[in-house]
Enzyme design. Structure first.
Site, PDB file in Angstrom:
ATOM      1  N   GLU A 165       0.839  -1.205   0.000  1.00 39.89           N
ATOM      2  CA  GLU A 165       0.000   0.000   0.000  1.00 39.89           C
ATOM      3  C   GLU A 165       0.871   1.251   0.000  1.00 39.89           C
ATOM      4  O   GLU A 165       1.981   1.248   0.506  1.00 39.89           O
ATOM      5  CB  GLU A 165      -0.891   0.014   1.253  1.00 39.89           C
ATOM      6  CG  GLU A 165      -2.270  -0.580   1.029  1.00 39.89           C
ATOM      7  CD  GLU A 165      -3.190   0.336   0.201  1.00 39.89           C
ATOM      8  OE1 GLU A 165      -2.708   1.240  -0.490  1.00 39.89           O
ATOM      9  OE2 GLU A 165      -4.411   0.101   0.254  1.00 39.89           O
ATOM     10  N   ASP A 166       0.335   2.322  -0.558  1.00 46.62           N
ATOM     11  CA  ASP A 166       1.041   3.597  -0.507  1.00 46.62           C
ATOM     12  C   ASP A 166       0.880   4.231   0.873  1.00 46.62           C
ATOM     13  O   ASP A 166       1.834   4.680   1.484  1.00 46.62           O
ATOM     14  CB  ASP A 166       0.530   4.556  -1.603  1.00 46.62           C
ATOM     15  CG  ASP A 166      -0.998   4.671  -1.658  1.00 46.62           C
ATOM     16  OD1 ASP A 166      -1.701   3.952  -0.919  1.00 46.62           O
ATOM     17  OD2 ASP A 166      -1.498   5.488  -2.453  1.00 46.62           O
ATOM     18  N   ASP A 220      -4.653   5.381   5.932  1.00 44.38           N
ATOM     19  CA  ASP A 220      -5.251   6.588   6.498  1.00 44.38           C
ATOM     20  C   ASP A 220      -6.317   6.131   7.507  1.00 44.38           C
ATOM     21  O   ASP A 220      -5.987   5.783   8.637  1.00 44.38           O
ATOM     22  CB  ASP A 220      -5.815   7.390   5.313  1.00 44.38           C
ATOM     23  CG  ASP A 220      -6.391   8.729   5.692  1.00 44.38           C
ATOM     24  OD1 ASP A 220      -5.690   9.513   6.330  1.00 44.38           O
ATOM     25  OD2 ASP A 220      -7.548   9.004   5.336  1.00 44.38           O
ATOM     26  N   PHE A 222      -2.658  16.013   4.525  1.00 45.69           N
ATOM     27  CA  PHE A 222      -2.796  15.528   3.155  1.00 45.69           C
ATOM     28  C   PHE A 222      -1.477  15.696   2.401  1.00 45.69           C
ATOM     29  O   PHE A 222      -0.883  16.758   2.369  1.00 45.69           O
ATOM     30  CB  PHE A 222      -3.918  16.254   2.409  1.00 45.69           C
ATOM     31  CG  PHE A 222      -4.184  15.651   1.066  1.00 45.69           C
ATOM     32  CD1 PHE A 222      -4.935  14.485   0.961  1.00 45.69           C
ATOM     33  CD2 PHE A 222      -3.645  16.200  -0.086  1.00 45.69           C
ATOM     34  CE1 PHE A 222      -5.150  13.889  -0.281  1.00 45.69           C
ATOM     35  CE2 PHE A 222      -3.856  15.615  -1.332  1.00 45.69           C
ATOM     36  CZ  PHE A 222      -4.613  14.460  -1.421  1.00 45.69           C
ATOM     37  N   ARG A 274       0.912  12.317  -9.242  1.00 46.40           N
ATOM     38  CA  ARG A 274       1.512  11.000  -8.976  1.00 46.40           C
ATOM     39  C   ARG A 274       2.950  10.935  -9.485  1.00 46.40           C
ATOM     40  O   ARG A 274       3.757  10.157  -8.999  1.00 46.40           O
ATOM     41  CB  ARG A 274       0.712   9.892  -9.675  1.00 46.40           C
ATOM     42  CG  ARG A 274      -0.702   9.714  -9.153  1.00 46.40           C
ATOM     43  CD  ARG A 274      -1.247   8.388  -9.660  1.00 46.40           C
ATOM     44  NE  ARG A 274      -2.690   8.276  -9.560  1.00 46.40           N
ATOM     45  CZ  ARG A 274      -3.360   7.895  -8.468  1.00 46.40           C
ATOM     46  NH1 ARG A 274      -2.692   7.605  -7.367  1.00 46.40           N
ATOM     47  NH2 ARG A 274      -4.666   7.806  -8.468  1.00 46.40           N
TER      48      ARG A 274
HETATM   49  P1  IMP Z   1      -8.023   4.604   3.849  1.00 43.14           P
HETATM   50  O1  IMP Z   1      -8.971   3.554   3.332  1.00 43.14           O
HETATM   51  O2  IMP Z   1      -8.749   5.765   4.501  1.00 43.14           O
HETATM   52  O3  IMP Z   1      -6.935   4.034   4.759  1.00 43.14           O
HETATM   53  O4  IMP Z   1      -7.359   5.294   2.616  1.00 43.14           O
HETATM   54  C1  IMP Z   1      -6.466   4.647   1.833  1.00 43.14           C
HETATM   55  C2  IMP Z   1      -6.298   5.298   0.491  1.00 43.14           C
HETATM   56  O5  IMP Z   1      -6.667   6.688   0.477  1.00 43.14           O
HETATM   57  C3  IMP Z   1      -4.845   5.292   0.150  1.00 43.14           C
HETATM   58  O6  IMP Z   1      -4.464   4.077  -0.453  1.00 43.14           O
HETATM   59  C4  IMP Z   1      -4.712   6.490  -0.760  1.00 43.14           C
HETATM   60  O7  IMP Z   1      -5.025   6.123  -2.082  1.00 43.14           O
HETATM   61  C5  IMP Z   1      -5.730   7.466  -0.245  1.00 43.14           C
HETATM   62  N1  IMP Z   1      -5.088   8.478   0.665  1.00 43.14           N
HETATM   63  C6  IMP Z   1      -5.116   8.502   2.015  1.00 43.14           C
HETATM   64  N2  IMP Z   1      -4.432   9.558   2.508  1.00 43.14           N
HETATM   65  C7  IMP Z   1      -3.962  10.221   1.429  1.00 43.14           C
HETATM   66  C8  IMP Z   1      -3.147  11.418   1.289  1.00 43.14           C
HETATM   67  O8  IMP Z   1      -2.713  12.097   2.243  1.00 43.14           O
HETATM   68  N3  IMP Z   1      -2.864  11.778  -0.003  1.00 43.14           N
HETATM   69  C9  IMP Z   1      -3.302  11.080  -1.096  1.00 43.14           C
HETATM   70  N4  IMP Z   1      -4.046   9.966  -0.998  1.00 43.14           N
HETATM   71  C10 IMP Z   1      -4.381   9.547   0.259  1.00 43.14           C
HETATM   72 MG    MG Z   2      -4.375   3.657  -2.422  1.00 35.21          MG
END
Ligand code: IMP
Ligand code: MG
Length: 182
Positions: A103-104, A107, A156, A169
């Site tokens: 995963e990148d 959050d 963010f 990206r």
């Molecule tokens: P989660 O399901 O809330 O954990 O979000 C995961 C996905 O949201 C990540 O894989 C990202 O694609 C996107 N994401 C979460 N935080 C950021 C951020 O700060 N910048 C850009 N994309 C984000």
């Molecule tokens: Mg993602």
């Protein structure tokens, strides 16, 4: 390094490419050690993690490692929708495999939790997760990734695969949204 602007918002340099590379190599060393006698299947979660996954996969020198891709989407603009859509599913059988989700960023943890739940249905031997970035304060479901590159505050960010509605990206460094001083 200069500020960058997307959708009228300013972002400032946050994590430089050299620091990213250092953590990618540190993570690869840990993964090489932990999977030394295994045949892990790296599972890259598109779109955000494709650049990290490419760098990490190359840095890992596991002879029998494979990689495959899945696509999930939960973000619109700068916040999580709380709902995860699977856009492109698993094409590889994962039964009996040691799966390493790449995963990148984690959050809210919603995407990761849903993915772990889906994968468990297919009887993998093990499932672990490596995430380049982790926002511990934002985590509302599930657990922390087993391998983390950087823990960051709940801000963010973009670049190095991470986007704002599809943009940024291709930045080689990671940038953070500038606080508006008022
Ligand atoms: P989660 O399901 O809330 O954990 O979000 C995961 C996905 O949201 C990540 O894989 C990202 O694609 C996107 N994401 C979460 N935080 C950021 C951020 O700060 N910048 C850009 N994309 C984000
Ligand atoms: Mg993602």
């Amino acid at each position: 390094m200069e500020e960058v602007t997307y959708q009228g918002l300013s972002f400032e340099p946050y994590i430089r490419r050299e620091e990213i590379a250092k953590q990618v190599h540190r993570l690869a060393e840990e993964i090489n050690r932990d999977y030394a006698n295994e045949k892990p299947l790296f599972l890259c979660v598109l779109n955000g993690s494709f650049i990290f996954a490419a760098d990490l996969f190359r840095a890992c020198n596991l002879h029998d490692a494979e990689i495959t891709f899945i696509r999930f989407k939960s973000y619109e603009g700068m916040s999580s929708t709380g709902e995860v859509r699977e856009i492109m599913g698993l094409s590889e059988g994962i039964e009996g495999r040691d799966v390493l989700i790449v995963e990148d960023i984690i959050d809210s943890g919603v995407t990761a939790a849903q993915l772990r739940k889906e994968l468990a249905k297919h009887n993998p031997k093990s499932v672990k997760m490596v995430s380049l970035l982790f926002k511990p304060e934002a985590l509302s479901v599930g657990k922390a990734p087993e391998y983390v590159g950087f823990e960051i505050p709940n801000k963010f960010i973009l670049g190095y695969g991470l986007d704002l509605d599809g943009l940024a990206r291709n930045l080689a460094d990671i940038y953070v949204l500038k606080e508006v001083k008022g």
